[in-house]
Design a protein around this motif. Structure first.
Motif, PDB file in Angstrom:
ATOM      1  N   ALA A 193       0.818  -1.212   0.000  1.00  0.00           N
ATOM      2  CA  ALA A 193       0.000   0.000   0.000  1.00  0.00           C
ATOM      3  C   ALA A 193       0.853   1.263   0.000  1.00  0.00           C
ATOM      4  CB  ALA A 193      -0.940  -0.015   1.201  1.00  0.00           C
ATOM      5  N   LYS A 194       2.004   1.221   0.650  1.00  0.00           N
ATOM      6  CA  LYS A 194       2.882   2.386   0.682  1.00  0.00           C
ATOM      7  C   LYS A 194       3.329   2.770  -0.726  1.00  0.00           C
ATOM      8  CE  LYS A 194       7.165   4.084   2.804  1.00  0.00           C
ATOM      9  NZ  LYS A 194       8.300   3.744   3.706  1.00  0.00           N
ATOM     10  N   GLY A 195       3.589   1.768  -1.565  1.00  0.00           N
ATOM     11  CA  GLY A 195       3.989   2.049  -2.941  1.00  0.00           C
ATOM     12  C   GLY A 195       2.890   2.739  -3.729  1.00  0.00           C
ATOM     13  N   ILE A 196       1.640   2.332  -3.495  1.00  0.00           N
ATOM     14  CA  ILE A 196       0.512   2.994  -4.155  1.00  0.00           C
ATOM     15  C   ILE A 196       0.457   4.454  -3.743  1.00  0.00           C
ATOM     16  CG2 ILE A 196      -2.006   3.072  -4.296  1.00  0.00           C
ATOM     17  CD1 ILE A 196      -2.015   0.041  -3.946  1.00  0.00           C
ATOM     18  N   LYS A 197       0.629   4.710  -2.457  1.00  0.00           N
ATOM     19  CA  LYS A 197       0.579   6.085  -1.939  1.00  0.00           C
ATOM     20  C   LYS A 197       1.670   6.941  -2.577  1.00  0.00           C
ATOM     21  CE  LYS A 197       0.296   8.581   2.487  1.00  0.00           C
ATOM     22  NZ  LYS A 197       1.416   9.524   2.343  1.00  0.00           N
ATOM     23  N   THR A 198       2.863   6.385  -2.711  1.00  0.00           N
ATOM     24  CA  THR A 198       3.973   7.128  -3.302  1.00  0.00           C
ATOM     25  C   THR A 198       3.660   7.533  -4.736  1.00  0.00           C
ATOM     26  OG1 THR A 198       5.586   5.990  -1.894  1.00  0.00           O
ATOM     27  CG2 THR A 198       6.415   7.008  -3.914  1.00  0.00           C
ATOM     28  N   ILE A 199       3.108   6.612  -5.508  1.00  0.00           N
ATOM     29  CA  ILE A 199       2.786   6.907  -6.913  1.00  0.00           C
ATOM     30  C   ILE A 199       1.633   7.898  -7.009  1.00  0.00           C
ATOM     31  CG2 ILE A 199       1.820   5.900  -9.021  1.00  0.00           C
ATOM     32  CD1 ILE A 199       3.492   3.420  -8.468  1.00  0.00           C
ATOM     33  N   ALA A 200       0.582   7.674  -6.228  1.00  0.00           N
ATOM     34  CA  ALA A 200      -0.598   8.534  -6.318  1.00  0.00           C
ATOM     35  C   ALA A 200      -0.273   9.973  -5.951  1.00  0.00           C
ATOM     36  CB  ALA A 200      -1.699   7.983  -5.420  1.00  0.00           C
ATOM     37  N   GLU A 201       0.595  10.167  -4.972  1.00  0.00           N
ATOM     38  CA  GLU A 201       0.917  11.520  -4.510  1.00  0.00           C
ATOM     39  C   GLU A 201       1.677  12.329  -5.560  1.00  0.00           C
ATOM     40  OE1 GLU A 201       2.978  10.765  -0.876  1.00  0.00           O
ATOM     41  OE2 GLU A 201       1.161  10.945   0.356  1.00  0.00           O
ATOM     42  N   LEU A 211      -6.604   6.797  -3.130  1.00  0.00           N
ATOM     43  CA  LEU A 211      -5.959   5.872  -2.200  1.00  0.00           C
ATOM     44  C   LEU A 211      -6.964   4.874  -1.627  1.00  0.00           C
ATOM     45  CD1 LEU A 211      -3.512   8.257  -0.295  1.00  0.00           C
ATOM     46  CD2 LEU A 211      -2.959   6.535  -2.021  1.00  0.00           C
ATOM     47  N   ASP A 212      -8.145   5.341  -1.273  1.00  0.00           N
ATOM     48  CA  ASP A 212      -9.179   4.427  -0.781  1.00  0.00           C
ATOM     49  C   ASP A 212      -9.550   3.416  -1.854  1.00  0.00           C
ATOM     50  OD1 ASP A 212     -11.274   3.606   1.199  1.00  0.00           O
ATOM     51  OD2 ASP A 212     -12.583   4.245  -0.441  1.00  0.00           O
ATOM     52  N   LEU A 213      -9.655   3.883  -3.100  1.00  0.00           N
ATOM     53  CA  LEU A 213     -10.023   3.020  -4.215  1.00  0.00           C
ATOM     54  C   LEU A 213      -8.981   1.927  -4.455  1.00  0.00           C
ATOM     55  CD1 LEU A 213     -11.916   2.580  -6.727  1.00  0.00           C
ATOM     56  CD2 LEU A 213     -10.422   4.176  -7.940  1.00  0.00           C
ATOM     57  N   LEU A 214      -7.719   2.319  -4.559  1.00  0.00           N
ATOM     58  CA  LEU A 214      -6.669   1.358  -4.917  1.00  0.00           C
ATOM     59  C   LEU A 214      -6.229   0.492  -3.747  1.00  0.00           C
ATOM     60  CD1 LEU A 214      -4.344   3.319  -7.368  1.00  0.00           C
ATOM     61  CD2 LEU A 214      -6.392   1.976  -7.839  1.00  0.00           C
ATOM     62  N   VAL A 215      -6.217   1.063  -2.541  1.00  0.00           N
ATOM     63  CA  VAL A 215      -5.720   0.315  -1.381  1.00  0.00           C
ATOM     64  C   VAL A 215      -6.820  -0.546  -0.763  1.00  0.00           C
ATOM     65  CG1 VAL A 215      -4.747   0.490   0.938  1.00  0.00           C
ATOM     66  CG2 VAL A 215      -3.926   2.007  -0.883  1.00  0.00           C
ATOM     67  N   LEU A 258     -13.785  -9.511 -12.067  1.00  0.00           N
ATOM     68  CA  LEU A 258     -12.910  -8.640 -11.286  1.00  0.00           C
ATOM     69  C   LEU A 258     -12.774  -7.266 -11.932  1.00  0.00           C
ATOM     70  CD1 LEU A 258     -10.741  -8.134  -9.069  1.00  0.00           C
ATOM     71  CD2 LEU A 258      -9.067  -9.067 -10.694  1.00  0.00           C
ATOM     72  N   MET A 259     -12.573  -7.229 -13.237  1.00  0.00           N
ATOM     73  CA  MET A 259     -12.343  -5.953 -13.892  1.00  0.00           C
ATOM     74  C   MET A 259     -13.629  -5.140 -14.017  1.00  0.00           C
ATOM     75  SD  MET A 259      -9.286  -6.407 -13.768  1.00  0.00           S
ATOM     76  CE  MET A 259      -8.916  -4.707 -14.187  1.00  0.00           C
ATOM     77  N   VAL A 260     -14.759  -5.811 -14.209  1.00  0.00           N
ATOM     78  CA  VAL A 260     -16.033  -5.081 -14.199  1.00  0.00           C
ATOM     79  C   VAL A 260     -16.247  -4.443 -12.822  1.00  0.00           C
ATOM     80  CG1 VAL A 260     -18.553  -5.328 -14.300  1.00  0.00           C
ATOM     81  CG2 VAL A 260     -17.116  -6.436 -16.024  1.00  0.00           C
ATOM     82  N   GLN A 261     -15.955  -5.197 -11.777  1.00  0.00           N
ATOM     83  CA  GLN A 261     -16.089  -4.655 -10.419  1.00  0.00           C
ATOM     84  C   GLN A 261     -15.119  -3.492 -10.188  1.00  0.00           C
ATOM     85  OE1 GLN A 261     -15.410  -8.157  -8.057  1.00  0.00           O
ATOM     86  NE2 GLN A 261     -17.415  -9.036  -8.514  1.00  0.00           N
ATOM     87  N   SER A 262     -13.940  -3.560 -10.786  1.00  0.00           N
ATOM     88  CA  SER A 262     -12.961  -2.479 -10.628  1.00  0.00           C
ATOM     89  C   SER A 262     -13.443  -1.204 -11.317  1.00  0.00           C
ATOM     90  CB  SER A 262     -11.610  -2.913 -11.207  1.00  0.00           C
ATOM     91  OG  SER A 262     -11.088  -4.026 -10.492  1.00  0.00           O
ATOM     92  N   ILE A 263     -14.004  -1.343 -12.519  1.00  0.00           N
ATOM     93  CA  ILE A 263     -14.550  -0.177 -13.213  1.00  0.00           C
ATOM     94  C   ILE A 263     -15.690   0.418 -12.398  1.00  0.00           C
ATOM     95  CG2 ILE A 263     -15.672   0.653 -15.313  1.00  0.00           C
ATOM     96  CD1 ILE A 263     -14.353  -1.770 -16.755  1.00  0.00           C
ATOM     97  N   GLN A 264     -16.532  -0.453 -11.890  1.00  0.00           N
ATOM     98  CA  GLN A 264     -17.650   0.018 -11.075  1.00  0.00           C
ATOM     99  C   GLN A 264     -17.143   0.761  -9.844  1.00  0.00           C
ATOM    100  OE1 GLN A 264     -20.423  -3.077 -10.094  1.00  0.00           O
ATOM    101  NE2 GLN A 264     -21.980  -1.654  -9.362  1.00  0.00           N
ATOM    102  N   ALA A 265     -16.048   0.291  -9.267  1.00  0.00           N
ATOM    103  CA  ALA A 265     -15.474   0.955  -8.098  1.00  0.00           C
ATOM    104  C   ALA A 265     -14.996   2.364  -8.463  1.00  0.00           C
ATOM    105  CB  ALA A 265     -14.326   0.128  -7.534  1.00  0.00           C
TER     106      ALA A 265
END
Length: 267
Positions: A113-121, A133-137, A246-253
């Protein structure tokens, strides 16, 4: 889900494009099933009952007697690519919503999760960053820290999609279910009834120095693919359908995190 596309802006246009990619992947899965059924109906294989001396068990070896049609690995690769790309479309939609000239990028799948935060920021800030961050983590869980809930299925889809960029995704064939009245008998008198048992190649451990298998109906042979993270060979049809869900659910998210009347709708 619906993806009729009105004249709208980002990220919503990319969300619609992502839906199109998953819809096309679903059609390719149906085409793949037809190709596989036609191939297996010809019974282009022999099945042998072989001992595994190092394990003290027996396996059912499927030996192909004709080449796998090139359409099968090509379709598998195209399906994985389209499904993985649907997440990239959503990610790029978010980036282009801030900068229409944003450079090409893919949905980050990080070590943790820390890596996601670094990229998103590096791209987002404020309320959008919090939502990303809530979406990806927490929802998509796009990381490899599986002990902390990382998404193994997404990791496997990502692995297969990357592999098919430079290699053919050639599947294997394996016995996945035994037939009616399947009996294994050993020369020491041991006997195992495995009628309609679900298997994954390796089927039984039994005593003695020699065993034979008899059955009233033939075993079920399916196309399988090796998954790096979920573990071992899995039936390709169920696996691709799981990837699709999984990917349909991800788009929906994404759509739920960034709601708009311009977003695609889901049944």
């Amino acid at each position: 889900m619906s993806s009729s596309i009105p004249p709208i802006g980002e990220p919503h246009i990319s969300f619609h494009h992502a839906v199109i990619k998953t819809t096309w992947a679903k059609q390719l899965i149906q085409d793949l099933n037809v190709e596989i059924e036609q191939f297996i109906e010809r019974k282009p294989y022999s099945i042998s009952f072989q001992p595994e001396p190092d394990r003290g068990s027996y396996v059912l070896q499927v030996n192909l007697v004709e080449h796998i049609p090139h359409t099968i690995p090509c379709l598998i690769g195209d399906i994985c690519h389209n499904l993985r790309a649907s997440a990239d479309f959503c990610w790029m939609g978010m980036m282009r919503s801030l900068n229409p000239q944003a450079p090409k990028d893919t949905l980050p799948i990080c070590s943790n999760a820390k890596g996601i935060k670094t990229i998103a920021e590096k791209t987002f800030e404020g309320e959008i960053l919090v939502k990303i961050l809530d979406l990806l983590v927490n929802r998509i869980k796009a990381h490899y820290d599986f002990q902390s809930g990382g998404n193994m299925m997404l990791a496997d889809l990502n692995h297969l999609s990357n592999w098919q960029k430079h290699n053919m995704l050639v599947p294997s064939f394996a016995v996945t279910e035994l037939g009616d009245n399947t009996i294994i008998k050993s020369d020491d008198g041991s006997r195992i009834d495995l009628s309609r048992a679900k298997v994954n190649g390796r089927i039984a451990q039994i005593g003695g120095s020699h065993a034979e298998m008899t059955y009233d109906s033939e075993p079920t042979v399916q196309v399988v693919i090796n998954l790096k993270y979920l573990g071992g060979y899995q039936p390709i049809n169920e696996t691709l359908l799981d990837f699709h869900r999984l990917m349909v659910q991800s788009i929906q998210a994404f759509c739920e995190a960034f709601p708009s009347p311009h977003n695609p709708t889901f049944d």
